[in-house]
Write a protein that holds these residues in place. Structure first.
Motif, PDB file in Angstrom:
ATOM      1  N   PHE A 138      -6.355   5.639 -10.163  1.00  0.00           N
ATOM      2  CA  PHE A 138      -4.992   5.341 -10.614  1.00  0.00           C
ATOM      3  C   PHE A 138      -4.269   6.623 -11.020  1.00  0.00           C
ATOM      4  CE2 PHE A 138      -6.810   1.195 -10.705  1.00  0.00           C
ATOM      5  CZ  PHE A 138      -5.775   0.273 -10.714  1.00  0.00           C
ATOM      6  N   GLN A 139      -5.005   7.536 -11.657  1.00  0.00           N
ATOM      7  CA  GLN A 139      -4.408   8.808 -12.067  1.00  0.00           C
ATOM      8  C   GLN A 139      -4.090   9.676 -10.861  1.00  0.00           C
ATOM      9  OE1 GLN A 139      -3.760   8.983 -15.153  1.00  0.00           O
ATOM     10  NE2 GLN A 139      -5.274   7.814 -16.296  1.00  0.00           N
ATOM     11  N   LEU A 140      -4.989   9.694  -9.881  1.00  0.00           N
ATOM     12  CA  LEU A 140      -4.804  10.562  -8.722  1.00  0.00           C
ATOM     13  C   LEU A 140      -3.624  10.132  -7.855  1.00  0.00           C
ATOM     14  CD1 LEU A 140      -8.523  11.145  -7.650  1.00  0.00           C
ATOM     15  CD2 LEU A 140      -6.972  12.811  -8.684  1.00  0.00           C
ATOM     16  N   VAL A 141      -3.423   8.832  -7.689  1.00  0.00           N
ATOM     17  CA  VAL A 141      -2.319   8.371  -6.838  1.00  0.00           C
ATOM     18  C   VAL A 141      -1.053   8.113  -7.645  1.00  0.00           C
ATOM     19  CG1 VAL A 141      -3.882   7.355  -5.151  1.00  0.00           C
ATOM     20  CG2 VAL A 141      -2.938   5.904  -6.944  1.00  0.00           C
ATOM     21  N   GLY A 142      -1.162   8.182  -8.987  1.00  0.00           N
ATOM     22  CA  GLY A 142       0.013   8.032  -9.827  1.00  0.00           C
ATOM     23  C   GLY A 142       0.572   6.627  -9.865  1.00  0.00           C
ATOM     24  N   LYS A 160       6.255   5.195  -1.637  1.00  0.00           N
ATOM     25  CA  LYS A 160       6.093   6.283  -2.596  1.00  0.00           C
ATOM     26  C   LYS A 160       6.805   7.548  -2.099  1.00  0.00           C
ATOM     27  CE  LYS A 160       2.390   8.844  -4.947  1.00  0.00           C
ATOM     28  NZ  LYS A 160       0.922   9.016  -5.044  1.00  0.00           N
ATOM     29  N   ASP A 161       7.584   8.169  -2.980  1.00  0.00           N
ATOM     30  CA  ASP A 161       8.283   9.429  -2.677  1.00  0.00           C
ATOM     31  C   ASP A 161       9.245   9.299  -1.497  1.00  0.00           C
ATOM     32  OD1 ASP A 161       6.778  10.596  -4.711  1.00  0.00           O
ATOM     33  OD2 ASP A 161       5.172  11.138  -3.324  1.00  0.00           O
ATOM     34  N   SER A 162       9.781   8.094  -1.263  1.00  0.00           N
ATOM     35  CA  SER A 162      10.735   7.903  -0.170  1.00  0.00           C
ATOM     36  C   SER A 162      11.589   6.684  -0.488  1.00  0.00           C
ATOM     37  CB  SER A 162       9.995   7.716   1.155  1.00  0.00           C
ATOM     38  OG  SER A 162      10.918   7.617   2.222  1.00  0.00           O
ATOM     39  N   THR A 163      12.545   6.420   0.376  1.00  0.00           N
ATOM     40  CA  THR A 163      13.405   5.268   0.171  1.00  0.00           C
ATOM     41  C   THR A 163      12.689   3.989   0.602  1.00  0.00           C
ATOM     42  OG1 THR A 163      14.363   5.603   2.365  1.00  0.00           O
ATOM     43  CG2 THR A 163      15.524   6.595   0.489  1.00  0.00           C
ATOM     44  N   SER A 164      13.075   2.883  -0.001  1.00  0.00           N
ATOM     45  CA  SER A 164      12.488   1.600   0.355  1.00  0.00           C
ATOM     46  C   SER A 164      12.922   1.188   1.751  1.00  0.00           C
ATOM     47  CB  SER A 164      12.908   0.528  -0.660  1.00  0.00           C
ATOM     48  OG  SER A 164      12.440   0.837  -1.946  1.00  0.00           O
ATOM     49  N   VAL A 165      12.076   0.372   2.377  1.00  0.00           N
ATOM     50  CA  VAL A 165      12.351  -0.124   3.725  1.00  0.00           C
ATOM     51  C   VAL A 165      12.617  -1.621   3.633  1.00  0.00           C
ATOM     52  CG1 VAL A 165      11.387  -0.508   6.030  1.00  0.00           C
ATOM     53  CG2 VAL A 165      10.949   1.649   4.826  1.00  0.00           C
ATOM     54  N   THR A 166      13.745  -2.053   4.205  1.00  0.00           N
ATOM     55  CA  THR A 166      14.066  -3.473   4.240  1.00  0.00           C
ATOM     56  C   THR A 166      13.636  -4.041   5.578  1.00  0.00           C
ATOM     57  OG1 THR A 166      15.954  -3.174   2.763  1.00  0.00           O
ATOM     58  CG2 THR A 166      15.872  -5.214   4.039  1.00  0.00           C
ATOM     59  N   LEU A 167      12.798  -5.058   5.521  1.00  0.00           N
ATOM     60  CA  LEU A 167      12.226  -5.662   6.727  1.00  0.00           C
ATOM     61  C   LEU A 167      12.864  -7.033   6.936  1.00  0.00           C
ATOM     62  CD1 LEU A 167       9.888  -5.121   8.780  1.00  0.00           C
ATOM     63  CD2 LEU A 167       8.405  -6.406   7.234  1.00  0.00           C
ATOM     64  N   HIS A 168      13.393  -7.249   8.130  1.00  0.00           N
ATOM     65  CA  HIS A 168      13.951  -8.544   8.486  1.00  0.00           C
ATOM     66  C   HIS A 168      13.002  -9.189   9.493  1.00  0.00           C
ATOM     67  CE1 HIS A 168      17.772  -7.745   6.454  1.00  0.00           C
ATOM     68  NE2 HIS A 168      17.699  -6.520   6.950  1.00  0.00           N
ATOM     69  N   VAL A 169      12.322 -10.225   9.063  1.00  0.00           N
ATOM     70  CA  VAL A 169      11.293 -10.861   9.879  1.00  0.00           C
ATOM     71  C   VAL A 169      11.849 -12.131  10.508  1.00  0.00           C
ATOM     72  CG1 VAL A 169       8.961 -11.793   9.938  1.00  0.00           C
ATOM     73  CG2 VAL A 169       9.537  -9.982   8.298  1.00  0.00           C
ATOM     74  N   LYS A 170      11.903 -12.143  11.832  1.00  0.00           N
ATOM     75  CA  LYS A 170      12.313 -13.352  12.542  1.00  0.00           C
ATOM     76  C   LYS A 170      11.134 -14.312  12.652  1.00  0.00           C
ATOM     77  CE  LYS A 170      15.979 -11.511  15.541  1.00  0.00           C
ATOM     78  NZ  LYS A 170      16.394 -11.301  16.951  1.00  0.00           N
ATOM     79  N   GLN A 171      11.435 -15.594  12.578  1.00  0.00           N
ATOM     80  CA  GLN A 171      10.383 -16.592  12.677  1.00  0.00           C
ATOM     81  C   GLN A 171      10.830 -17.740  13.566  1.00  0.00           C
ATOM     82  OE1 GLN A 171       8.032 -16.915   9.305  1.00  0.00           O
ATOM     83  NE2 GLN A 171       7.386 -19.019   9.624  1.00  0.00           N
ATOM     84  N   THR A 172       9.921 -18.159  14.452  1.00  0.00           N
ATOM     85  CA  THR A 172      10.175 -19.298  15.323  1.00  0.00           C
ATOM     86  C   THR A 172       9.348 -20.484  14.835  1.00  0.00           C
ATOM     87  OG1 THR A 172       8.362 -18.930  16.887  1.00  0.00           O
ATOM     88  CG2 THR A 172      10.373 -17.636  17.230  1.00  0.00           C
ATOM     89  N   LEU A 174       0.817  -1.211   0.000  1.00  0.00           N
ATOM     90  CA  LEU A 174       0.000   0.000   0.000  1.00  0.00           C
ATOM     91  C   LEU A 174       0.856   1.269   0.000  1.00  0.00           C
ATOM     92  CD1 LEU A 174      -2.876  -0.932   2.474  1.00  0.00           C
ATOM     93  CD2 LEU A 174      -3.050  -0.655   0.003  1.00  0.00           C
ATOM     94  N   SER A 175       2.057   1.168   0.569  1.00  0.00           N
ATOM     95  CA  SER A 175       2.941   2.342   0.633  1.00  0.00           C
ATOM     96  C   SER A 175       3.344   2.828  -0.751  1.00  0.00           C
ATOM     97  CB  SER A 175       4.194   2.020   1.445  1.00  0.00           C
ATOM     98  OG  SER A 175       3.873   1.723   2.777  1.00  0.00           O
ATOM     99  N   GLU A 176       3.276   1.944  -1.740  1.00  0.00           N
ATOM    100  CA  GLU A 176       3.557   2.358  -3.108  1.00  0.00           C
ATOM    101  C   GLU A 176       2.498   3.322  -3.612  1.00  0.00           C
ATOM    102  OE1 GLU A 176       4.203  -1.026  -5.678  1.00  0.00           O
ATOM    103  OE2 GLU A 176       5.154  -2.139  -4.051  1.00  0.00           O
ATOM    104  N   LEU A 177       1.299   3.263  -3.020  1.00  0.00           N
ATOM    105  CA  LEU A 177       0.202   4.150  -3.409  1.00  0.00           C
ATOM    106  C   LEU A 177       0.107   5.370  -2.510  1.00  0.00           C
ATOM    107  CD1 LEU A 177      -2.718   1.605  -4.021  1.00  0.00           C
ATOM    108  CD2 LEU A 177      -1.006   2.395  -5.644  1.00  0.00           C
ATOM    109  N   PHE A 178       0.196   5.141  -1.193  1.00  0.00           N
ATOM    110  CA  PHE A 178      -0.137   6.186  -0.231  1.00  0.00           C
ATOM    111  C   PHE A 178       1.060   6.719   0.551  1.00  0.00           C
ATOM    112  CE2 PHE A 178      -3.984   3.390  -0.454  1.00  0.00           C
ATOM    113  CZ  PHE A 178      -4.790   4.280  -1.158  1.00  0.00           C
ATOM    114  N   GLY A 179       2.251   6.205   0.277  1.00  0.00           N
ATOM    115  CA  GLY A 179       3.437   6.717   0.950  1.00  0.00           C
ATOM    116  C   GLY A 179       3.598   6.179   2.362  1.00  0.00           C
ATOM    117  N   SER A 180       4.371   6.896   3.166  1.00  0.00           N
ATOM    118  CA  SER A 180       4.789   6.419   4.484  1.00  0.00           C
ATOM    119  C   SER A 180       3.631   6.252   5.460  1.00  0.00           C
ATOM    120  CB  SER A 180       5.826   7.367   5.080  1.00  0.00           C
ATOM    121  OG  SER A 180       5.312   8.681   5.150  1.00  0.00           O
ATOM    122  N   LYS A 181       2.488   6.901   5.212  1.00  0.00           N
ATOM    123  CA  LYS A 181       1.364   6.748   6.147  1.00  0.00           C
ATOM    124  C   LYS A 181       0.783   5.340   6.103  1.00  0.00           C
ATOM    125  CE  LYS A 181      -2.056   8.722   2.942  1.00  0.00           C
ATOM    126  NZ  LYS A 181      -3.007   9.855   2.750  1.00  0.00           N
ATOM    127  N   ALA A 182       1.118   4.575   5.053  1.00  0.00           N
ATOM    128  CA  ALA A 182       0.658   3.187   4.968  1.00  0.00           C
ATOM    129  C   ALA A 182       1.738   2.197   5.385  1.00  0.00           C
ATOM    130  CB  ALA A 182       0.198   2.871   3.549  1.00  0.00           C
TER     131      ALA A 182
END
Length: 805
Positions: free
Chosen positions: A154-158, A366-378, A93-101
């Motif tokens: 689609f046009q509004l969120v680019g 969107k309009d920011s750098t990508s975030v790398t998530l490291h997910v631990k799993q048990t 969703l962040s690809e559409l709405f940015g950091s708020k998502a």
């Protein structure tokens, strides 16, 4: 002056050109409901008749052609909704709405739905009818994406359109399945209350199942035959509040509850089954369901589809009808893991220390750098620390979820439900669903009725209470005995001649009461009283019943409260309000005054009773759970409840009478400020409204274009017409959820079966079907679900799909 006039004229011309261009562009985005379309991968001409509410009736020579065309017409009305739905589970969703998502994306990307979807698609039998028809539907969507019009969103969120995949379909099912669950809101909170305040504070909560006094009756005979420290404690509640917030703020609505009942032929006037269903889902625009009627030489179904889902979750034809409610069983558990003090990459198990498995996910913003998530799993599942920004404890908490950890043939199951030949076939289809837990309801033209609970059910060790966060290291808390599907609650053709579900608890099976997050008895009790009361039901009677706004339990509670107050010194206005509550029958109509008083009082009572012990965060978390609805009636009548005393006041122990009196006087005082000193002006319609919100409608300038409403509506929490809201201090009750459709199928007159959607069939704001049912819905009206071809043809536009050479 002349120069100024010229400037004004030029500006006016420019604005006129802009508005004209915008109008022309918006008109060009309308869905196509008549004419011809050339489409690939269909064998023969396929005709679609769009009726007066925009519902497509697809007539094809084979099911593959019908599914391809269904994908196309579904996309032209709901492509934006499909785009949102497929992005939630993989964290896009962040690809559409940015950091708020980003918080939403971090959580859902971390819990593993996307990986599970990929695995399940790989396991599919590529030669099966399920796979072939699902792929035909996906192909239809993609042909529209390639050749159709681009929705304005689609046009509004680019964002550019991307091809749909079968993994997207599974991700949609995965998100909806998670939104059913209630454990993530409840278990962490109960653990905090137990550890911080002690078990006596949970006595009123009925976590032993004692509050499930109206239970669904099983019928097995002839089944399947026709006819610890504060910082850590607070962190647990942060799981509950964070997940609740994510679901509430999601641009796609979660499932909430539901009603359904099926009346057997001996209890109907015309001697045929009558089926009713109204799944409760958070309101949004576009609304949840897309209706479509498919007819081929070997298949017919009038179905209700999720955006991006090839087979309907609700449906009917001339032979049978089916629908669903939420089972509310417990299929999520949390585990407190014990980290190796000498190695941060390991956690303790009964077999010694094990290494975390680490998954990497990249979230584009969107309009920011990508975030790398490291997910631990048990061994239990993903670790929540890091997935929820509010959970900062160094002690890891992991989550086990049946959906991702058990074989789950949900696509095959939904295909089977919509292609069943008889009740036995239908029962076997339900057995394929490991999660979510659903009460699947069934009725047919051969006078069979059924309620079947889906889900892979299990038992924990007798020493373990699944209401709390469990020990991940002792090797006992995580032992689960999975049960055969034959042990799932169900009733097929019971001798009492009806089945129903309103998210209430089933009876024990083999002496075992299945744990869950069930809703109170109010709706169940009301439904059962109706069904028992008569043996000559008609579809018109059921229409009235599905709109019933009365809560006899709320009226009972109101009378108990009034009798418990210290009335000394009451003002004229307080006496008037008291008299009204004493004489309330529990109705919640538009002009009802008591509903306004009762719900304002409820908030003040809950706040004065629970806030002092819980604090703001835990109190807010409690209000978001089903438990709060369960405990009101027993707690408010219990003089000895430990919660009455205000722990903040010193050298004083408050009583039930004092808290209730204080709450009532505050209620009247605040309503006088809000609505005036004339109590006859405190009507429910002034404070109880619904607005169907589009994600982009949150932008103030675009609200009136995208949102639908607001409308004043009758109904309330936990009445059959369950229009739900959160308890609010401001006395304004904005409805968040309610019947996502109201459906009534009468097998004595199946071609005149009735339904309604909350807003409209189309998700395109320029379509006349964007909101053409909204007023009808708010007023409790219905419209026909057409099956008769002659009637369909004479009242519809025609869109012909020609096969490409």
């Amino acid at each position: 002056m002349k120069k100024l006039k010229k400037i004004v004229v030029v500006i006016g011309i420019v604005l006129l050109v802009l508005f004209t261009s915008l109008f022309v562009y918006l008109q060009s985005t309308k869905p196509q409901y008549e004419g011809e379309v050339t489409i690939k991968h269909i064998d023969k001409k396929t005709t679609v008749y769009f009726d007066e509410y925009g519902i497509p009736h697809i007539y094809a020579t084979n099911q593959k052609d019908a599914m391809t065309v269904l994908g196309y017409v579904h996309a032209q009305d709901r492509l934006w909704q499909m785009e949102l739905l497929r992005r939630i589970a993989p964290g896009r969703l962040s690809e559409l709405f940015g950091s708020k998502a980003l918080a939403n994306d971090t959580f859902f990307a971390g819990i593993g739905i996307d990986e599970d979807s990929e695995k399940k698609v790989a396991e599919l039998d590529k030669k099966s009818e399920t796979y072939k028809l699902a792929m035909a539907y996906v192909d239809g969507i993609n042909q529209y994406i390639e050749n159709g019009k681009t929705p304005i969103e689609f046009q509004l969120v680019g964002v550019k359109k991307e091809k749909f995949t079968l993994k997207d379909v599974y991700n949609i099912f995965g998100f909806m399945s998670f939104s059913f669950a209630m454990a993530q809101k409840t278990d962490p909170l109960l653990t905090d209350i137990r550890d911080q305040l002690g078990m006596p504070y949970l006595k009123d909560f009925g976590i032993d199942g004692s509050l499930g006094t109206v239970q669904l009756k099983n019928y097995k005979e002839g089944q399947g035959k026709t006819k610890k420290n504060e910082a850590q404690l607070n962190n647990y509640t942060k799981i509950a509040t964070a997940v609740a917030r994510l679901l509430d703020q999601s641009p796609v609505p979660p499932f909430i509850g539901s009603n359904s009942w099926v009346i057997g032929s001996p209890k109907t006037k015309n001697g045929k089954v009558i089926f009713a269903n109204d799944p409760h889902i958070a309101f949004s625009q576009p609304c949840t369901w897309y209706e479509a009627h498919i007819h081929t030489p070997d298949y017919e179904m009038y179905g209700y589809y999720l955006a991006g889902a090839p087979f309907p979750l609700l449906g009917h034809n001339r032979e049978y009808a089916y629908g669903l409610t939420m089972f509310e069983n417990d299929d999520i558990d949390f585990f407190q893991e014990e980290q190796n003090p000498n190695n941060v990459n390991q956690y303790k198990t009964s077999d010694g220390y094990k290494n975390y498995i680490v998954r990497q996910k990249i979230i584009k913003v969107k309009d920011s750098t990508s975030v790398t998530l490291h997910v631990k799993q048990t061994i239990h599942g993903p670790v929540m620390n890091g997935l929820l920004t509010t959970l900062n404890s160094k002690k890891p908490v992991s989550m086990t979820w049946v959906y991702t950890q058990q074989k789950n043939q949900i696509l095959e199951a939904v295909h089977r439900l919509s292609h069943s030949k008889n009740v036995n076939d239908f029962y076997n289809g339900v057995s394929l669903i490991a999660a979510p837990g659903l009460n699947v309801m069934y009725g047919d033209a051969h006078n069979n009725i059924a309620w079947i609970a889906s889900g892979k059910l299990y038992k924990l060790d007798k020493s373990v209470n699944g209401n709390f966060i469990m020990n991940g290291a002792n090797g006992i808390d995580d032992k689960r005995e999975f049960l055969d599907f034959s042990k799932n609650p169900s009733a097929i053709n019971p001798p009492w001649n009806y089945v129903y579900s309103s998210n209430n608890q089933p009876e024990p099976i083999d002496g075992y009461l299945y744990p869950g997050y069930y809703l109170p008895k109010d709706r169940a009790q009301r439904i059962e009283r109706f069904l028992v009361s008569k043996n000559n039901w008609t579809a018109q009677d059921v229409e009235k019943m599905i709109l019933d706004n009365t809560s006899t339990n709320a009226a009972k509670i109101a009378k108990v409260v009034v009798s418990s107050l210290n009335k000394t010194g009451f003002s004229r206005l307080e006496k008037e309000a008291l008299y009204l509550m004493l004489n309330w029958n529990g109705e919640n109509d538009l002009n009802t005054i008591q509903s306004t008083i009762y719900n304002k009082f409820m908030y003040r009572y809950l706040e004065n009773t629970f806030l002092d012990e819980l604090g703001d965060e835990k109190f807010s978390a409690l209000l978001s759970t089903h438990i709060i609805k369960q405990i009101i009636e027993p707690q408010i009548t219990n003089d000895n409840s430990i919660w009455w005393d205000n722990c903040i006041t010193k050298n004083k122990k408050e009583t039930r009478k004092e808290i209730l009196t204080k709450s009532f006087r505050e209620t009247v005082s605040e309503l006088e400020k809000q609505l005036g000193s004339d109590v006859t002006m405190w009507q429910w319609e002034k404070v109880h409204t619904v607005e169907h919100q589009h994600p982009i409608g949150k932008i103030k300038a675009l609200r009136s274009f995208f949102n639908v409403g607001p409308y004043a509506v009758a109904g309330s929490n936990e009445v059959i017409n369950n229009l739900q809201f959160g308890f609010a201090s401001d006395g304004i009750y904005k409805v968040k959820a309610g019947p996502s459709t109201r459906r009534i199928i009468d097998f004595s007159n199946v071609e005149n079966s009735m339904s309604i959607l909350p807003t409209g069939q189309s998700g395109n704001p320029m379509s006349k079907h964007y909101n053409d049912q909204a007023t009808m819905y708010a007023q409790g009206k219905f419209r026909k679900m057409k099956l008769n071809k002659k009637e369909i043809v004479t009242t519809s536009t025609k869109l012909l799909f020609e096969p490409a050479n």
